[in-house]
Design an enzyme around this catalytic site. Sequence first.
Site, short mmCIF file in Angstrom:
data_model
loop_
_atom_site.label_atom_id
_atom_site.label_comp_id
_atom_site.label_asym_id
_atom_site.label_seq_id
_atom_site.Cartn_x
_atom_site.Cartn_y
_atom_site.Cartn_z
N GLU A 93 6.69 -2.20 13.59
CA GLU A 93 7.38 -3.18 12.97
C GLU A 93 8.71 -2.97 12.72
OE1 GLU A 93 3.54 -3.37 9.98
OE2 GLU A 93 5.43 -3.79 9.63
N CYS A 106 15.64 -4.31 9.80
CA CYS A 106 15.10 -3.38 9.11
C CYS A 106 14.12 -3.27 10.07
CB CYS A 106 14.06 -3.97 8.15
SG CYS A 106 13.26 -2.71 7.27
N CYS A 113 3.77 7.63 8.76
CA CYS A 113 4.62 8.72 7.63
C CYS A 113 3.81 9.87 6.73
CB CYS A 113 5.01 7.06 6.91
SG CYS A 113 5.70 8.15 5.07
N CYS A 117 2.92 7.95 -0.59
CA CYS A 117 2.96 6.95 -1.38
C CYS A 117 2.26 5.68 -1.45
CB CYS A 117 4.32 6.14 -1.20
SG CYS A 117 5.85 6.81 -1.35
N CYS A 120 1.88 2.31 -0.70
CA CYS A 120 2.89 1.73 1.44
C CYS A 120 1.39 1.76 2.20
CB CYS A 120 4.20 2.17 1.12
SG CYS A 120 4.40 2.77 3.14
N GLY A 162 8.44 4.66 8.10
CA GLY A 162 8.80 6.25 8.11
C GLY A 162 9.61 6.93 7.06
N HIS A 219 11.04 4.19 -8.47
CA HIS A 219 9.67 3.33 -8.53
C HIS A 219 8.91 4.00 -9.72
CE1 HIS A 219 10.48 1.64 -4.98
NE2 HIS A 219 10.16 2.81 -3.99
N ASN A 293 4.56 -5.46 -3.50
CA ASN A 293 3.74 -6.67 -1.77
C ASN A 293 2.13 -5.97 -2.09
OD1 ASN A 293 3.45 -8.80 0.36
ND2 ASN A 293 5.98 -8.05 0.37
N CYS A 336 5.47 -3.49 3.94
CA CYS A 336 5.53 -2.24 5.47
C CYS A 336 4.29 -1.79 5.77
CB CYS A 336 6.19 -1.09 4.22
SG CYS A 336 7.58 -1.25 3.41
N1 SAH Z 1 10.36 6.20 3.61
C1 SAH Z 1 11.92 5.34 3.39
C2 SAH Z 1 11.42 4.19 3.38
C3 SAH Z 1 10.31 3.03 3.20
S1 SAH Z 1 10.20 1.52 2.97
C4 SAH Z 1 11.97 4.82 1.23
O1 SAH Z 1 11.36 6.20 0.96
O2 SAH Z 1 12.25 5.08 0.73
C5 SAH Z 1 11.66 0.70 1.90
C6 SAH Z 1 10.84 0.12 0.58
O3 SAH Z 1 9.73 -0.04 0.28
C7 SAH Z 1 10.73 1.72 -0.09
O4 SAH Z 1 11.68 1.87 -1.49
C8 SAH Z 1 8.98 1.95 -0.34
O5 SAH Z 1 9.14 2.21 -1.51
C9 SAH Z 1 9.08 -0.10 -0.53
N2 SAH Z 1 7.76 0.06 -0.48
C10 SAH Z 1 6.79 0.30 0.49
N3 SAH Z 1 5.97 -0.59 0.32
C11 SAH Z 1 5.95 -1.48 -0.43
C12 SAH Z 1 4.67 -2.61 -0.99
N4 SAH Z 1 3.62 -2.82 -0.43
N5 SAH Z 1 5.87 -3.34 -2.06
C13 SAH Z 1 6.99 -2.96 -2.13
N6 SAH Z 1 7.69 -2.35 -2.32
C14 SAH Z 1 7.25 -0.77 -0.76
#
Ligand code: SAH
Length: 350
Positions: A93, A106, A113, A117, A120, A162, A219, A293, A336
């Site tokens: 996406e 984006c 991935c 985390c 996510c 990813g 985070h 989120n 995400c």
């Molecule tokens: N792998 C990369 C890109 C990930 S997505 C990274 O870790 O940075 C981009 C951002 O969205 C990252 O900071 C990730 O930690 C955050 N993210 C992922 N899921 C989320 C969610 N449910 N709510 C808020 N931020 C989120």
Amino acid sequence: MGEKIRLLDLNEQELQDYVKNVLQQPAFRADQIAKWLIAGADIDEMTNLSLALREKIHETAVLGGARIVKTLTSQKDDTRKFLFEMEDGQIVEGVQMSYHHGHTLCLSTQVGCRMGCAFCASTLEGLVRNLTEGEMLGQIIAVNKALGGGRQVDNLVLMGSGEPLDNYNNVVRMLRRLNDPEGLGISLRNVSLSTCGLVDQMDRFSREGLPVTLCLSLHAPNDEIRRQIMPVARAYGIKDAVAALKRYTDRTGRRAIVEYSLIRNVNDSAQCAEELAQLLRGMRVHVNVIALNPVKERSLEAPKPAQVNTFLKTLERCHISATRRRTMGEDIEGACGQLRRKNKEMLEKQ
Ligand code: SAH
């Protein structure tokens, strides 16, 4: 014959070699094909090539890009969410946000991935595969086509599904092709790459000579909290990750951004903000604070709105520049990986 050539994976030189050696055509054909590829044309639509030549391309190559199979438009803000399908049927996406200064995409760098985390959705089923450079460029090309009317993506954030630095070679090759004069015309200064903090790759990336803004997903203000929500924190300590971000800015002169998603009762206290400020003291860094989120498969919750303000105010008081990033497109499964999963569930039910 072996595997077909993926046209969008070829850089300028490689496309010229293909045209010369495989198609046995003069060099100007490479420019013609390159223009069509950037415009998002299918092989059959390359109408300044003869039918026989197009046939030969079909026999030897595929596009290797991405096509939009679903578009969701937000009712609340100027945001659109896309599902892109690759040639093997894999789905990723992307989100397009439009502001007065242009269009931002984006982009996803992997299908799934493997970073794990806890908050996510993209990582729930692990890594499926890396995307090729053509599949990443293909997402931009498809969105340019969808925007239409000569409008195009001006800014890129590598923040879809990813971990970009876990797909290092393809991501770097893709970035090198962004500002080709004949290419997509995106300046690397308008590109942000976000990483969960793979320290060795951050250092390697700092030596590529690519003026990209680096974002570090922190985070947490300390290892204890970070390890609860980000498995990568077991491989690299938080101080090492922050030091790598500092080395990146020192080497490249580019801005550094720290991303901080607030999770209720996990990392959202004023004390966390103070500790974060301490950790970042003396660095030229900006903090993007975003409210979690919530992902339905996870039990983690978004912070109370008042807590977001307190967190920001505390950072401000400690002289750390920070802004709240809007959670755009909330009504269209903005977080995400959520849209892809929903689509998959729907298909499985059918
Ligand atoms: N792998 C990369 C890109 C990930 S997505 C990274 O870790 O940075 C981009 C951002 O969205 C990252 O900071 C990730 O930690 C955050 N993210 C992922 N899921 C989320 C969610 N449910 N709510 C808020 N931020 C989120």
